[in-house]
Design a protein around this motif. Structure first.
Motif, PDB file in Angstrom:
ATOM      1  N   LEU A 201     -13.066  -5.572  13.846  1.00  0.00           N
ATOM      2  CA  LEU A 201     -11.521  -5.769  13.414  1.00  0.00           C
ATOM      3  C   LEU A 201     -11.275  -5.505  12.027  1.00  0.00           C
ATOM      4  N   HIS A 202     -12.074  -5.614  11.061  1.00  0.00           N
ATOM      5  CA  HIS A 202     -12.105  -5.500   9.728  1.00  0.00           C
ATOM      6  C   HIS A 202     -11.627  -4.010   9.484  1.00  0.00           C
ATOM      7  N   ILE A 203     -12.342  -3.131  10.204  1.00  0.00           N
ATOM      8  CA  ILE A 203     -12.188  -1.532  10.309  1.00  0.00           C
ATOM      9  C   ILE A 203     -10.750  -1.326  10.680  1.00  0.00           C
ATOM     10  N   THR A 204     -10.172  -1.643  11.869  1.00  0.00           N
ATOM     11  CA  THR A 204      -8.964  -1.741  12.410  1.00  0.00           C
ATOM     12  C   THR A 204      -7.859  -2.374  11.689  1.00  0.00           C
ATOM     13  N   GLY A 205      -8.410  -3.486  10.811  1.00  0.00           N
ATOM     14  CA  GLY A 205      -7.431  -3.862  10.182  1.00  0.00           C
ATOM     15  C   GLY A 205      -7.232  -3.053   8.772  1.00  0.00           C
ATOM     16  N   GLY A 206      -8.088  -2.398   8.367  1.00  0.00           N
ATOM     17  CA  GLY A 206      -7.629  -1.630   7.317  1.00  0.00           C
ATOM     18  C   GLY A 206      -6.992  -0.428   7.790  1.00  0.00           C
ATOM     19  N   MET A 207      -7.132   0.236   8.699  1.00  0.00           N
ATOM     20  CA  MET A 207      -6.377   1.338   9.227  1.00  0.00           C
ATOM     21  C   MET A 207      -5.113   0.897   9.615  1.00  0.00           C
ATOM     22  N   TRP A 208      -4.919  -0.483  10.122  1.00  0.00           N
ATOM     23  CA  TRP A 208      -3.467  -1.098  10.397  1.00  0.00           C
ATOM     24  C   TRP A 208      -2.735  -1.270   9.292  1.00  0.00           C
ATOM     25  N   LEU A 209      -3.226  -1.653   8.241  1.00  0.00           N
ATOM     26  CA  LEU A 209      -2.429  -1.879   6.861  1.00  0.00           C
ATOM     27  C   LEU A 209      -1.971  -0.402   6.216  1.00  0.00           C
ATOM     28  N   VAL A 210      -3.041   0.617   6.279  1.00  0.00           N
ATOM     29  CA  VAL A 210      -2.701   1.947   5.964  1.00  0.00           C
ATOM     30  C   VAL A 210      -1.273   2.402   6.536  1.00  0.00           C
ATOM     31  N   PHE A 211      -1.227   1.969   7.906  1.00  0.00           N
ATOM     32  CA  PHE A 211      -0.122   2.693   8.677  1.00  0.00           C
ATOM     33  C   PHE A 211       1.122   1.799   8.460  1.00  0.00           C
ATOM     34  N   LEU A 212       0.819   0.611   8.095  1.00  0.00           N
ATOM     35  CA  LEU A 212       2.116  -0.189   7.807  1.00  0.00           C
ATOM     36  C   LEU A 212       2.460  -0.003   6.297  1.00  0.00           C
ATOM     37  N   ILE A 213       1.718   0.274   5.375  1.00  0.00           N
ATOM     38  CA  ILE A 213       2.070   0.459   3.982  1.00  0.00           C
ATOM     39  C   ILE A 213       2.573   1.868   3.616  1.00  0.00           C
ATOM     40  N   PHE A 214       1.493   2.770   4.029  1.00  0.00           N
ATOM     41  CA  PHE A 214       1.847   4.073   3.754  1.00  0.00           C
ATOM     42  C   PHE A 214       3.164   4.805   3.694  1.00  0.00           C
ATOM     43  N   PRO A 215       3.619   4.814   4.726  1.00  0.00           N
ATOM     44  CA  PRO A 215       5.124   5.116   4.670  1.00  0.00           C
ATOM     45  C   PRO A 215       6.015   4.666   3.820  1.00  0.00           C
ATOM     46  N   LEU A 216       5.969   3.562   3.342  1.00  0.00           N
ATOM     47  CA  LEU A 216       7.022   2.624   2.332  1.00  0.00           C
ATOM     48  C   LEU A 216       6.487   3.389   0.940  1.00  0.00           C
ATOM     49  N   VAL A 217       5.070   3.708   0.875  1.00  0.00           N
ATOM     50  CA  VAL A 217       4.615   4.066  -0.690  1.00  0.00           C
ATOM     51  C   VAL A 217       5.055   5.566  -0.799  1.00  0.00           C
ATOM     52  N   ILE A 218       5.098   6.422   0.503  1.00  0.00           N
ATOM     53  CA  ILE A 218       5.590   7.728   0.216  1.00  0.00           C
ATOM     54  C   ILE A 218       6.855   7.697  -0.094  1.00  0.00           C
ATOM     55  N   GLY A 219       7.741   6.688   0.799  1.00  0.00           N
ATOM     56  CA  GLY A 219       9.222   6.952   0.694  1.00  0.00           C
ATOM     57  C   GLY A 219       9.846   6.315  -0.733  1.00  0.00           C
ATOM     58  N   ILE A 220       9.127   5.267  -1.303  1.00  0.00           N
ATOM     59  CA  ILE A 220       9.297   5.079  -2.729  1.00  0.00           C
ATOM     60  C   ILE A 220       8.901   5.981  -3.838  1.00  0.00           C
ATOM     61  N   GLU A 221       7.789   6.641  -3.635  1.00  0.00           N
ATOM     62  CA  GLU A 221       7.376   7.892  -4.421  1.00  0.00           C
ATOM     63  C   GLU A 221       8.239   9.137  -4.414  1.00  0.00           C
ATOM     64  N   LEU A 222       8.897   9.433  -3.046  1.00  0.00           N
ATOM     65  CA  LEU A 222       9.521  10.509  -3.127  1.00  0.00           C
ATOM     66  C   LEU A 222      11.028  10.339  -3.875  1.00  0.00           C
ATOM     67  N   LEU A 223      11.383   9.118  -4.008  1.00  0.00           N
ATOM     68  CA  LEU A 223      12.580   8.833  -4.723  1.00  0.00           C
ATOM     69  C   LEU A 223      12.383   9.117  -6.151  1.00  0.00           C
ATOM     70  N   SER A 224      11.333   8.929  -6.676  1.00  0.00           N
ATOM     71  CA  SER A 224      11.066   9.149  -8.186  1.00  0.00           C
ATOM     72  C   SER A 224       9.959  10.144  -8.728  1.00  0.00           C
ATOM     73  N   ALA A 225       9.519  10.738  -7.736  1.00  0.00           N
ATOM     74  CA  ALA A 225       8.303  12.020  -8.149  1.00  0.00           C
ATOM     75  C   ALA A 225       8.725  13.258  -7.351  1.00  0.00           C
ATOM     76  N   ASP A 226       7.950  14.177  -8.006  1.00  0.00           N
ATOM     77  CA  ASP A 226       8.058  15.512  -7.327  1.00  0.00           C
ATOM     78  C   ASP A 226       6.977  15.740  -6.232  1.00  0.00           C
ATOM     79  N   SER A 227       7.270  15.889  -5.085  1.00  0.00           N
ATOM     80  CA  SER A 227       6.542  15.930  -3.925  1.00  0.00           C
ATOM     81  C   SER A 227       5.730  17.133  -4.007  1.00  0.00           C
ATOM     82  N   LYS A 228       5.974  18.157  -4.852  1.00  0.00           N
ATOM     83  CA  LYS A 228       5.381  19.377  -4.933  1.00  0.00           C
ATOM     84  C   LYS A 228       4.423  19.375  -6.046  1.00  0.00           C
ATOM     85  N   SER A 229       4.374  18.403  -6.601  1.00  0.00           N
ATOM     86  CA  SER A 229       3.204  18.137  -7.818  1.00  0.00           C
ATOM     87  C   SER A 229       1.922  17.877  -7.123  1.00  0.00           C
TER      88      SER A 229
END
Length: 258
Positions: A131-159
């Protein structure tokens, strides 16, 4: 003749219920899921998620007949975790993608319903590690899209550093949350260790704590790899950057609002 106060209250409650119902069934911002832009599939998956989210209430109700305070508080925390995804959407207008919400319901149910209530933690020694392994995966899937979205607003995705940056940020957030979880287990053990029927979360063992950190790290790295590989495939047929950017913009607007 003025209508009775009870009638007015009932109408207000009904109006609020209708607002919540309409919000839950139809996302106000993004009516699509991670793996498809079909709004009908989104609606079907959301209804399924709403239905199965009530599973976390089973141990809460059962505990009323055989009351155990630490378990009861744990079950309440699990229910709060499930419904926090909808609270997050309601307040920020930044959606949680439906497959990720499904993962959330499954992960929390594995902990609260199966792990605690059905005592899988005691019956299967490896259950906590898994469950600690699946918990790490779950948090990544939960947080990763938001991190990508916020960074796309202020950074060059081609960098060349863009991918590295969002991976490091996500890894840092998930690892930090893992540390806070272990601190929570430590505090819980100190408070409830002498309570009848309470199972020590950390078993007074540095080995247990460290294996939890290792399992969380394995899950985090695995989740990052799985998400990134699937994202590359999805980008061939859909504009995923646009989807994540809309999510990030909604969250950023909420944080920056006066």
């Amino acid at each position: 003749m003025n209508p009775p106060v009870f009638s007015k209250t009932l109408k207000k409650a009904q109006a609020e219920f209708n607002k919540i119902h309409n919000f839950l069934i139809g996302d106000p911002l993004v009516k699509e899921t991670l793996f498809t832009s079909d709004s009908r599939l989104f609606k079907a998956l959301r209804i399924i998620n709403i239905f199965f989210s009530f599973v976390v209430f089973i141990p809460i109700i059962a505990t009323i007949w055989d009351f155990n305070l630490p378990h009861f508080l744990g079950y309440l925390l699990c229910a709060f975790g499930v419904y926090l995804t909808w609270v997050f959407e309601w307040t920020t207008k930044s959606p949680i993608l439906e497959e990720i919400r499904t993962f959330t319901i499954i992960q929390i149910s594995l902990h609260g319903v199966f792990g605690m209530w059905l005592e899988f933690y005691n019956k299967f020694e490896i259950y906590d590690f898994i469950l600690h392994i699946t918990g790490g995966m779950w948090l990544v899937f939960l947080i990763f899209p938001l991190v990508i979205g916020i960074e796309l607003l202020s950074a060059d995705s081609k960098s060349p550093f863009f991918s590295f940056k969002i991976i490091i940020i996500t890894l840092t957030i998930v690892t930090t949350l893992g540390v806070f979880w272990e601190i929570g287990e430590f505090i819980s053990d100190l408070i409830f260790r002498n309570y009848p029927g309470y199972r020590l979360a950390q078993e007074d063992s540095l080995f247990d704590t460290m294996t939890d950190f290792i399992a969380n790290l394995i899950g985090t790295i695995t989740g990052l790899g799985v998400f990134w590989m699937n994202l590359k495939k999805l980008n061939k047929s859909r504009d995923m950057d646009s989807l994540f950017e809309r999510m990030g913009k909604a969250l950023k607007d909420y944080v920056n609002q006066e």
